[in-house]
Scaffold this active site. Structure first.
Site, PDB file in Angstrom:
ATOM      1  N   HIS A 113      -7.049  -6.042  -0.904  1.00 35.58           N
ATOM      2  CA  HIS A 113      -6.308  -4.806  -1.208  1.00 35.58           C
ATOM      3  C   HIS A 113      -5.242  -5.188   0.147  1.00 35.58           C
ATOM      4  O   HIS A 113      -3.649  -5.753   0.049  1.00 35.58           O
ATOM      5  CB  HIS A 113      -6.436  -3.248  -1.094  1.00 35.58           C
ATOM      6  CG  HIS A 113      -5.369  -2.839  -0.498  1.00 35.58           C
ATOM      7  ND1 HIS A 113      -5.047  -2.114  -1.657  1.00 35.58           N
ATOM      8  CD2 HIS A 113      -4.850  -2.061   0.765  1.00 35.58           C
ATOM      9  CE1 HIS A 113      -3.195  -1.087  -0.473  1.00 35.58           C
ATOM     10  NE2 HIS A 113      -3.977  -0.771   0.488  1.00 35.58           N
ATOM     11  N   SER A 126       0.796  -1.163  -0.192  1.00 36.91           N
ATOM     12  CA  SER A 126       0.081   0.267   0.280  1.00 36.91           C
ATOM     13  C   SER A 126       1.113   1.142   0.286  1.00 36.91           C
ATOM     14  O   SER A 126       1.856   1.120  -0.741  1.00 36.91           O
ATOM     15  CB  SER A 126      -1.258   0.218   1.521  1.00 36.91           C
ATOM     16  OG  SER A 126      -2.010   0.603   0.928  1.00 36.91           O
ATOM     17  N   ASP A 151      -8.975  -5.070  -5.839  1.00 40.65           N
ATOM     18  CA  ASP A 151      -8.316  -3.864  -4.570  1.00 40.65           C
ATOM     19  C   ASP A 151      -9.353  -2.866  -5.012  1.00 40.65           C
ATOM     20  O   ASP A 151      -9.527  -2.151  -5.451  1.00 40.65           O
ATOM     21  CB  ASP A 151      -7.141  -3.335  -5.001  1.00 40.65           C
ATOM     22  CG  ASP A 151      -5.988  -3.190  -3.816  1.00 40.65           C
ATOM     23  OD1 ASP A 151      -7.381  -1.626  -3.437  1.00 40.65           O
ATOM     24  OD2 ASP A 151      -4.863  -2.937  -4.505  1.00 40.65           O
TER      25      ASP A 151
END
Lengths: 437, 420
Positions: free
Chosen positions: A369, A242, A334
């Site tokens: 994600h 991330s 995601d």
């Protein structure tokens, strides 16, 4: 003979395993072709209870082997050796938005695995199982050392593998939630890499001054590893998820001080203002927060904050200039970052620049994600505390549990092979000596 | 190089895989295991290997060309452990604290003969556990008993096992902890402290109380209690089974058999009967005492034998053919003869292992060929010869454990399932 005494035996091998190791669950001596439910229960550190279960029919010898037999229902179905772990979900009545993350990596995760007669879907607490065992899942292999690091202004934890060393090193960065998250670094050290988990958003410096760290904070971390007597200074990698990806890509392409042996970027993007660093990235997100969407259940979807991918090179890292191997791992579902679109753009940039031989791209349909080490439960949605506003929001991460869990398993295995290849052997083109590592 | 040991945390009777990768091809290496015991001694084992063309050494698949073991031996680094050169003599490796694992460091060195001159290239620590996760250990002290009770996790109920060791005395819990990890509630019983056999009152009552701790335990299936014993423990076991009204086990395992009993309902007599034949003790060229002829002499006295014709439960006898400490095989022959003559032969299971000594322990325990022993009658410390050659003895430990577990499972877990 007392029929009420069950002969059923249940075994899990290994009973003490690393978190990324498979186990074999075997039920024996039940009545042939009997209906059985295998049940897993775990109480995590914050006190929440999680469970998983699967329905089986024993064979003619009264046995069930979870690695070979088909579950015909429950929290997973089909032949799934590790299903009882990755399909763990909060028990009915739990608070919404939970996510399982180990804080104390020096103690194992303890899971109780039991077998019940008939096909149950609830009321496990009210029935006496036929048999039950305890299983330990460890992030730290025996001999791995955990060393908190506070010098040079760092907020970090170093995990050293067992043995004399020296070892290749790795800096492990998590995302926008901040905190010092240790479990992935602990697991990598169990695989022979000296790994340092680094808190860069809620570190001591930021908590005391209110300021976001600059590039020199990461240089300090890199130099700390480089000069550590048990780390091979010329073999340091970075792994990020991330927001961590944003930091790593900037460093990998532009840092004169941090020369990475290789980089792994999970669920991230190269889109960021090129002048400035972390603070400017966070400001850029705030500026685009108008692109936030909400699902019908009021879950936050942030994937559009960086879309469309800009063509302007002042707004994205020029990965065409990258000189070290890069692995990108993205989930095509995601909902938090536009990781897939970013990966496609990066691939295009590298192909045009002629350095795409450095790129390994793993893109998983229906994965979300939070692509984590394998067999941990998938969180499609969870409560997330925003760093800057300190607000708690229900955020949609995305992914469908089965495919997401498969993606985690595949990505972790490939990540380990990638790290091993780049950190343990192989000569970087242009480098003169090959140490016999 | 990259060294991996899987699983890195295992039960003591589980095998592991040791693999080394990323080595220079076709080069000599030595893998060595090192263990620092609770008594402060260092134990080691090592094997000499050659990497293949892909730079790999697999202990499970490759040949050891020498060391403390040779040939294809996946677990050689454990069972061939022996005290490092320069250690004290007569050592035996036995874990006292079973709540912690045995830590063994496995290291890789360059070269063969001179490997010790080099520092290890890479090493890993591995844990070997007697207690599985969730096993409870409860100290037993009521009624004057001294023991450790091990309870598996899960709802139960479970079959029970009483665990009796031999002439060394003391409280040894490791076999019981391991049996609990295999699904039994197991009581390790101390029946005399080391060196105090003479002054200990070994009445039947003591053992009957212990048996009841198991039988009456809320999680034990009362008609599924067995006994496992070694050496002196086998006389205790056979005497109790034959003469005690309270002790009626579902099955019995006797390892390294003795059969000389003391008269009456006390077991104290054998500390008089055995020394009566001490003139039969021989010594070998190292001054290690060989006691097997003492046993042979005692076997000739019919009045001093437990009357095994009266046994009514399945009995498994495990013995080593090279037992130098006692005439275990001859004793088993004697037991066989008596039981067959009484029509009880169908109850008997016998396994005799060639080139195997007296101390037949759980798998992968280092073979103790000769060890320190405290002779209670004369207050002397001697070194007794136990016998056996390391490789066959280690194979026997592995095989006998599996056979014992299958015998116990058959009689204690599911004997109601008749096979056609």
């Amino acid at each position: 003979m007392d029929e009420k005494h069950s002969c059923v035996t249940l075994s899990v091998q290994p009973s003490r395993g690393l978190v990324d190791e498979k186990f074999v669950i075997l039920v024996q001596n039940s009545f042939p072709s009997s209906l059985l439910t295998i049940y897993a229960h775990h109480q995590c550190e914050d006190g929440n209870s999680w469970h998983a279960f699967a329905h089986y029919t024993s064979d003619a010898t009264g046995a069930v082997n979870v690695s070979e037999d088909c579950s015909i229902g429950g929290t997973y179905s089909g032949v799934e050796a590790m299903g009882l772990l990755w399909s763990l979900q909060p028990v009915p009545g739990s608070k919404p938005g939970l996510r399982m993350r180990k804080k104390n990596v020096q103690a194992p995760m303890v899971v109780t695995i039991s077998v019940y007669s008939s096909h149950l879907t609830e009321g496990f607490g009210d029935q006496v199982p036929l048999a039950g065992v305890e299983v330990e899942r460890w992030y730290m292999a025996p001999g791995v050392q955990r060393i908190p690091v506070t010098e040079d202004g760092l907020t970090a934890t170093l995990f050293l593998p067992s043995g004399p060393g020296p070892f290749p090193g790795l800096l492990d960065l998590w995302g926008g939630g901040g905190q010092l998250v240790e479990y992935r670094a602990a697991l990598l050290a169990s695989h022979g890499i000296a790994s340092m988990a680094l808190d860069y958003l809620t570190c001591k410096y930021t908590m005391e001054t209110g300021k976001i760290v600059e590039q020199d904070y990461f240089e300090m971390a890199y130099k700390f590893l480089q000069k550590h007597p048990k780390v091979l200074g010329s073999r340091i990698a970075m792994l990020g998820l991330s927001l961590g990806t944003s930091v790593i890509l900037k460093i990998a392409v532009h840092s004169q001080i941090m020369k990475l042996r290789c980089a792994v970027c999970v669920s991230g993007s190269h889109v960021q203002p090129m002048d400035g660093f972390l603070k400017e990235i966070l400001d850029y997100f705030s500026k685009n927060s108008g692109n936030t969407h909400f699902t019908k259940d009021n879950e936050v979807v942030w994937r559009d904050l960086l879309l469309p991918i800009p063509t302007d090179l002042s707004l994205k890292v020029d990965v065409g200039k990258l000189q070290c191997p890069l692995m990108l791992v993205v989930g095509e579902d995601d909902q938090n970052w536009c990781a897939y679109e970013s990966a496609m753009d990066m691939k295009g940039m590298m192909e045009r620049a002629g350095n795409s031989h450095l790129l390994t791209l793993l893109s998983y349909p229906n994965a979300g994600h939070l692509i984590e080490p394998p067999y941990m439960p998938h969180a499609r949605v969870s409560l997330f505390r925003e760093i800057q506003s300190r607000q708690k929001l229900m955020v949609l991460w995305g992914g469908q549990t089965l495919e997401h869990s498969r993606a985690q398993e595949d990505a972790w295995r490939k990540l380990l092979v990638f790290l091993r290849k780049n950190l343990y052997s192989g000569v970087k083109s242009g480098s003169s000596s090959l140490s016999n590592l | 190089p990259i060294l991996s040991v899987r699983p890195s945390r295992a039960l003591v009777d589980e095998a592991f895989e040791v693999l080394v990768e990323n080595l220079p091809p076709v080069s000599p290496f030595t893998l060595r295991s090192l263990h620092h015991s609770e008594d402060g001694d260092d134990w080691e084992a090592y094997g000499h290997y050659f990497s293949d063309h892909s730079g790999r050494v697999s202990v499970s698949e490759d040949l050891s060309f020498g060391g403390t073991y040779s040939g294809r031996e996946p677990m050689g680094l454990i069972w061939s452990l022996r005290p490092v050169p320069g250690s004290r003599t007569g050592l035996r490796l036995r874990k006292k604290d079973v709540t912690t694992p045995m830590l063994i460091t496995i290291s890789l060195y360059n070269g063969h003969e001179d490997f010790r001159d080099n520092s290890p290239l890479v090493s890993m620590v591995t844990e070997r556990w007697y207690m599985g996760p969730g096993i409870q250990r409860i100290e037993i002290t009521d009624g004057g008993l001294r023991g450790g009770l091990f309870i598996p996790p899960g709802p139960g109920p479970f079959p029970g096992i009483l665990d009796l060791w031999g002439g060394g005395g003391g409280l040894l819990e490791y076999r019981s902890a391991l049996l609990a990890s295999r699904g039994y509630i197991c009581l390790a019983l101390e029946y005399f402290k080391t060196g105090q056999m003479k002054s200990t009152d070994l009445s039947f009552e003591y053992f009957e109380k212990a048996y009841h701790v198991l039988k009456d335990h809320p999680q034990v299936i009362p008609d599924r209690v067995g006994i496992i014993s070694l050496c002196l423990g086998t006389i205790v076991t056979l005497s109790l089974v034959v003469e005690s009204a309270e002790i009626k086990p579902s099955c019995v395992v006797c390892i390294s058999n003795m059969i000389t009993k003391s008269p009456g309902k006390t077991l104290s007599g054998f500390h008089r009967s055995i020394p009566s034949k001490f003139n039969k003790i021989r010594v070998d060229e190292n001054n290690h005492q060989i006691w097997r002829d003492v046993g042979l002499a005692l076997l000739k006295e019919p009045s001093m034998k437990v009357d095994v014709a009266k046994i009514n439960c399945p009995l498994m006898l495990v013995n080593g053919c090279d037992d130098q400490n006692w005439c275990a095989v001859e004793t088993a022959d004697d037991i066989s003869k008596t039981m067959n003559a009484a029509g009880k032969g169908h109850l008997l299971t016998r396994v005799d292992y060639p080139d195997t000594g007296h101390l037949i322990e759980p798998p992968f325990s280092p073979h103790c060929f000769a060890g320190n022993f405290f002779v209670y009658s004369s207050n002397e410390k001697v070194i007794q010869l136990y016998g056996g050659k390391t490789k066959p003895h280690s194979d026997a430990q592995d095989d006998s454990w599996r056979k014992i577990l299958s015998f116990l499972r058959h009689h204690l877990y599911c004997s109601h399932k008749a096979k056609m």
